[in-house]
Design a protein around this motif. Structure first.
Motif, mmCIF file in Angstrom:
data_model
loop_
_atom_site.group_PDB
_atom_site.id
_atom_site.type_symbol
_atom_site.label_atom_id
_atom_site.label_comp_id
_atom_site.label_asym_id
_atom_site.label_seq_id
_atom_site.Cartn_x
_atom_site.Cartn_y
_atom_site.Cartn_z
ATOM 1 N N TRP B 161 0.813 -1.214 0.000
ATOM 2 C CA TRP B 161 0.000 0.000 0.000
ATOM 3 C C TRP B 161 0.848 1.266 0.000
ATOM 4 O O TRP B 161 0.615 2.183 -0.780
ATOM 5 C CB TRP B 161 -0.891 -0.027 1.247
ATOM 6 C CG TRP B 161 -2.160 0.771 1.164
ATOM 7 C CD1 TRP B 161 -2.462 1.906 1.866
ATOM 8 C CD2 TRP B 161 -3.318 0.475 0.374
ATOM 9 N NE1 TRP B 161 -3.721 2.319 1.560
ATOM 10 C CE2 TRP B 161 -4.280 1.464 0.651
ATOM 11 C CE3 TRP B 161 -3.629 -0.538 -0.535
ATOM 12 C CZ2 TRP B 161 -5.535 1.492 0.045
ATOM 13 C CZ3 TRP B 161 -4.885 -0.512 -1.131
ATOM 14 C CH2 TRP B 161 -5.823 0.487 -0.855
ATOM 15 N N VAL B 162 1.840 1.289 0.884
ATOM 16 C CA VAL B 162 2.620 2.518 1.091
ATOM 17 C C VAL B 162 3.854 2.548 0.188
ATOM 18 O O VAL B 162 4.112 3.538 -0.484
ATOM 19 C CB VAL B 162 3.024 2.658 2.580
ATOM 20 C CG1 VAL B 162 3.847 3.932 2.804
ATOM 21 C CG2 VAL B 162 1.783 2.663 3.470
ATOM 22 N N ARG B 165 2.497 1.744 -3.464
ATOM 23 C CA ARG B 165 1.334 2.556 -3.820
ATOM 24 C C ARG B 165 0.306 1.743 -4.616
ATOM 25 O O ARG B 165 -0.323 2.264 -5.526
ATOM 26 C CB ARG B 165 1.753 3.808 -4.617
ATOM 27 C CG ARG B 165 2.785 4.705 -3.921
ATOM 28 C CD ARG B 165 2.293 5.355 -2.653
ATOM 29 N NE ARG B 165 1.044 6.103 -2.817
ATOM 30 C CZ ARG B 165 0.215 6.388 -1.815
ATOM 31 N NH1 ARG B 165 0.487 5.969 -0.588
ATOM 32 N NH2 ARG B 165 -0.875 7.072 -2.028
ATOM 33 N N SER B 167 0.577 -0.158 -6.945
ATOM 34 C CA SER B 167 0.802 0.053 -8.382
ATOM 35 C C SER B 167 0.993 -1.246 -9.159
ATOM 36 O O SER B 167 1.124 -1.217 -10.373
ATOM 37 C CB SER B 167 2.036 0.940 -8.572
ATOM 38 O OG SER B 167 3.161 0.322 -7.977
#
Lengths: 321, 321
Positions: B161-162, B165, B167
């Motif tokens: 998630w961080v 992202r 992606s």
């Protein structure tokens, strides 16, 4: 030249700055006191090792003598809002990072000696810094217990020193765990390989005394067959800095340069430097079998401290000859 | 009125601000997601619980939605100089204090629920905040492994998630440890005593889905016999915020308000709010046996969010009647 230095915190660290300047080619191993280590907020804090590391690595708060330069205190303030103490121990944000890294490595199973080496990879102190032991040793101080009529209680050295500012009588100083501890890897080897061993003007009880309480270290120094030279932390009848007189009383030693030399004893110490104001006591020290010189011992700046270190090395050569 | 809310991080926390405003007299219990908890630098970090606590306690960085207002980053900078990462997770100094307190309490043997209560004693969030479980549950995401031809690897949700992202495609979302976990003390009792259960517009997979994966919680909600009303985190065909669409794909759910309602299912959900732009899908949701209303669902400020919460409570009363 291989030099082994037993060091506490501020006094030891400042002396080492001078020694590095006086003997830039020397191979210096520092055996650091860990008896004042403390767990705060679940983190392992090693005040003396860090003071040496920050001082020699250029990160120390110079005026204060401990902690980081340019420090901020956001974490400590927040902990206080949570009601989590102690508030009397001044950990700054930068300093917290060191303790977080150390504690994480302890959790991962690394011994303190390996952790100290890892931290020094960043600080590049220019000496090999070894904790006296990888085992837990914690200096406790026996004081009066105001809650128990005539009773006494043991407090952690940091509580006595930092919270109480050594303002109450210390009846005894006990390095809890020392008897069961072993010298950290490299300590005995460094002593055996040394050309000279130096005791900086660190606290003779709670710094150097604690290091010597780790079984094997005192014996290794006495048996090394190389000059062992110390510098008095007492000038006149007061400690150069800190409150060494408070803990000297606890072990029945007078606060004089000569009494501290006698406390170490001629079985351990070959040479002793006293300040020029204590020149009158050199005869007494020499009578006890310890070669003694009076030279300026105030560590006002690195040049002056380098001169002190040079005098110590000169005295070591005299002893050797 | 006793309200139980299942909450993730930012979306859940902001919804709760609105709910408190809409129902100031209500007794609100929040069951917080702990599947995105992570150990960083040896410290236990609970991003969702902290986001709820900081938001309701007035300490949140409002624009960002997570972390503390007025934050500084001295500790993180120092850790980076030590070469200790990860650097992609933005822990500020004030936030570090929370994790230090929590980790110290874990070391002292306290369960997360007791620790959360202790932290909330400072923050006074105005709700009872419970972790979904005191056991360790960690959401992992299965992604392609660029180092293994055609292979896949699991990464911690925070890494997905961080750091990434979201992606890269998420092939599966696995709440590791959930099957063996037990609801934290008070969770099942709060559900059993509730007058209404709300699902805020939190992530249906990695936030609410993870809470529902703790054995007993889904069943308790389904069996409580009270209205269960949710608010769609999808408006149009995109998440209101965050990247819910990425993980919805991993569980084979379309990114539409109606598909998320069907994912929860009529066995769990009694009522569903979609945004006015999705008014066309209310018939589809109702056909699936879930009462549905279209109302504005953008949480632009507390007043607007309070109106959303009021609509959810109104829908709950309709369901009850």
């Amino acid at each position: 030249m291989r030099i082994v230095v037993l060091a506490g915190g501020i006094g030891g660290a400042r002396f080492l700055l001078g020694l590095k300047s006086a003997a830039p080619e020397a191979d210096i191993t520092v055996i650091g006191n860990t008896g004042d280590d403390i767990h705060l907020f679940g983190l392992k804090v090693c005040p003396d090792l860090d003071t040496v590391m920050y001082t020699l690595g250029g990160g120390i708060h110079e005026e204060q003598g401990w902690g980081r330069a340019g420090e901020t205190f956001a974490v400590k303030s927040e902990l206080a809002v949570y009601g989590v103490g102690p508030e009397w121990f001044g950990l700054g944000d930068r300093d917290f990072a060191t303790h977080i890294v150390r504690t994480q490595m302890i959790g991962a199973g690394y011994p303190l000696s390996a952790i100290t080496e890892a931290l020094c990879a960043r600080w590049q102190p220019g000496v090999r810094l070894l904790p006296m032991t990888d085992d837990r040793v914690e200096t406790h101080v026996l004081i009066d217990d105001p809650d128990a009529d005539g009773g006494r209680k043991a407090v952690h050295f940091q509580e006595y020193w930092v919270r109480l500012r050594a303002s109450v009588p210390a009846h005894a100083v006990v390095p809890v765990g020392a008897e069961q501890s072993k010298p950290a890897p490299g300590v005995l080897e460094a002593i055996a390989a040394a050309d000279v061993v130096l005791f900086p003007p660190s606290n003779p009880v709670v710094s150097i005394g604690t290091i010597l309480a780790v079984p094997g270290i005192r014996e290794a120094i006495a048996d090394a067959g190389v000059p062992v030279v110390g510098l008095s932390p007492i000038v006149g009848d007061a400690p150069v800095r800190g409150m060494a007189d408070k803990v000297l009383a606890a072990v029945g030693v007078e606060s004089t340069a000569a009494a501290v030399a006698a406390h170490y004893g001629s079985g351990l110490l070959d040479g002793w430097l006293v300040d020029t104001v204590d020149a009158g006591s050199t005869a007494e020290v020499e009578a006890a079998g310890i070669r003694c010189r009076a030279v300026p011992l105030m560590m006002t700046d690195t040049a002056t401290t380098a001169q002190m270190a040079a005098e110590a090395l000169t005295l070591a050569e005299e002893v050797r000859a």
